[in-house]
Motif scaffolding. Structure first.
Motif, PDB file in Angstrom:
ATOM      1  N   ARG A 185       2.762  -3.532   5.315  1.00  0.00           N
ATOM      2  CA  ARG A 185       4.099  -3.503   5.111  1.00  0.00           C
ATOM      3  C   ARG A 185       4.488  -3.008   3.573  1.00  0.00           C
ATOM      4  O   ARG A 185       3.694  -3.173   2.629  1.00  0.00           O
ATOM      5  N   GLN A 243       8.039  -2.429   0.864  1.00  0.00           N
ATOM      6  CA  GLN A 243       9.463  -2.551   0.400  1.00  0.00           C
ATOM      7  C   GLN A 243       9.836  -1.111  -0.172  1.00  0.00           C
ATOM      8  O   GLN A 243       9.352  -0.693  -1.112  1.00  0.00           O
ATOM      9  N   GLU A 303       5.444  -1.563   8.703  1.00  0.00           N
ATOM     10  CA  GLU A 303       6.681  -1.749   8.430  1.00  0.00           C
ATOM     11  C   GLU A 303       7.273  -1.422   7.043  1.00  0.00           C
ATOM     12  O   GLU A 303       7.125  -2.102   6.054  1.00  0.00           O
ATOM     13  N   VAL A 358      10.453  -1.966   4.815  1.00  0.00           N
ATOM     14  CA  VAL A 358      11.860  -2.787   4.408  1.00  0.00           C
ATOM     15  C   VAL A 358      12.705  -2.228   3.415  1.00  0.00           C
ATOM     16  O   VAL A 358      12.384  -2.201   2.139  1.00  0.00           O
ATOM     17  N   SER A 363      14.499  -3.314   8.352  1.00  0.00           N
ATOM     18  CA  SER A 363      13.190  -2.941   8.854  1.00  0.00           C
ATOM     19  C   SER A 363      13.144  -1.648   9.848  1.00  0.00           C
ATOM     20  O   SER A 363      13.708  -1.691  10.881  1.00  0.00           O
ATOM     21  N   TRP A 377       9.816   0.580  11.769  1.00  0.00           N
ATOM     22  CA  TRP A 377       8.352   0.654  11.824  1.00  0.00           C
ATOM     23  C   TRP A 377       8.082   2.013  12.262  1.00  0.00           C
ATOM     24  O   TRP A 377       8.500   2.839  12.868  1.00  0.00           O
TER      25      TRP A 377
END
Length: 304
Positions: free
Chosen positions: A223, A225, A262, A264, A269, A271
């Motif tokens: 993940r 951001q 992912e 964000v 989001s 993928w």
């Protein structure tokens, strides 16, 4: 997928003539208009900028011009060109491609695989399904490349001017600069940092064709951001190729493991599947919004 040098196929061709009828959809707020080839208006830089303007046109983050389309059974093959809202032509957009795929399936209901010829590449897409107005679409973005030489960079000139930034140049068919740090510290994901770094990098004179810019922070296994400054656009809620670039930069520097990541952004989001060899597949939602038809009088003002 082979990638030509940035801008190599975009300079010598005349602007296409397009139909006045269009289709609008968005991927997490990153919206595109699709117009097919026709005889309604010419997609000059000035005309594209006006159509994309939300006040004197329709409003869009870009235009996908579908020059031809052939469908047989579950597969369609299309020829595309893509334009930013400032009127400039660019290589590809992950969200723009997925919006185009939604348009193709609406036109050819049996199609589930769309093969796009765009920016010197061949890009396959899969339509996994639709629920209401929202399509689930993935794009095989091919093999990403990391390094200044792959984004049209004069490396010595660029590096000497941005020594305060920890960044990774990434090509996913178009150029990106993923910024992880500033002044020896992790980059701050806020509007002030984006407004300071984005304009500084996107049109840097050491970049042959400019670049998209992302501020990125890994936030856990699988993940990350990001904030996005899109070339020719500015701050953007989401961007498919930007999400791919962030995932690739994280994997190539060891910040995240290969696999599904992912990414964000403010819009939501996406993928991104990244292999050890940096092969990339982008997947996420596309929401259709409306069909549009330019009036004959307005199309005439756009020029022929």
């Amino acid at each position: 997928l082979g990638t030509l040098p940035v801008g190599a196929t975009l300079r010598s061709t005349s602007r296409p003539r397009l139909s006045p009828r269009g289709f609008k959809a968005h991927g997490l707020g990153n919206d595109y208009l699709v117009f097919e080839a026709g005889d309604g208006w010419t997609a000059s830089a000035e005309a594209v900028a006006r159509v994309c303007d939300p006040h004197v046109g329709i409003g869009s983050d870009g235009i996908v011009a579908m020059l031809s389309a052939q469908a047989q059974g579950p597969e369609a093959e299309v020829q595309l060109r893509m334009f930013n809202p400032d009127g400039g032509e660019f290589e590809r957009s992950g969200n723009g491609l997925r919006v185009l795929a939604a348009h193709v399936v609406r036109r050819f209901p049996d199609v589930r695989r769309v093969v796009a010829h765009v920016g010197g590449d061949v890009v396959p897409m899969e339509v996994h399904g639709v629920e209401g107005a929202t399509w689930d679409i993935s794009v095989d973005m091919g093999r990403a490349r990391v390094g200044g030489e792959h984004v049209g960079m004069d490396v010595p000139a660029f590096s000497s001017d941005v020594a305060d930034l920890d960044l990774v140049p990434v090509s996913v068919g178009n150029p990106h600069l993923v910024v992880f740090g500033e002044g020896g510290a992790p980059v701050t994901l806020d509007e002030a940092a984006l407004s300071r770094i984005g304009p500084r990098l996107t049109t840097h004179p050491a970049l042959r064709a400019g670049s998209n810019v992302q501020l990125a922070v890994p936030v856990g296994p699988g993940r990350a951001q990001a904030l996005i400054w899109e070339r020719g656009v500015g701050p953007t809620s989401a961007s498919g190729t930007s999400a791919c670039a962030v995932a690739v930069a994280c994997v190539s520097t060891g910040r995240l493991a290969p696999g599904t990541i992912e990414v964000v952004a403010p819009g939501g989001s996406l993928w991104i599947e990244v292999s050890d060899a940096l092969d990339v597949v982008l997947r996420g939602p596309v929401e259709e919004v409306y069909e549009v038809e330019l009036t004959p009088a307005f199309a005439e003002t756009l020029g022929s």
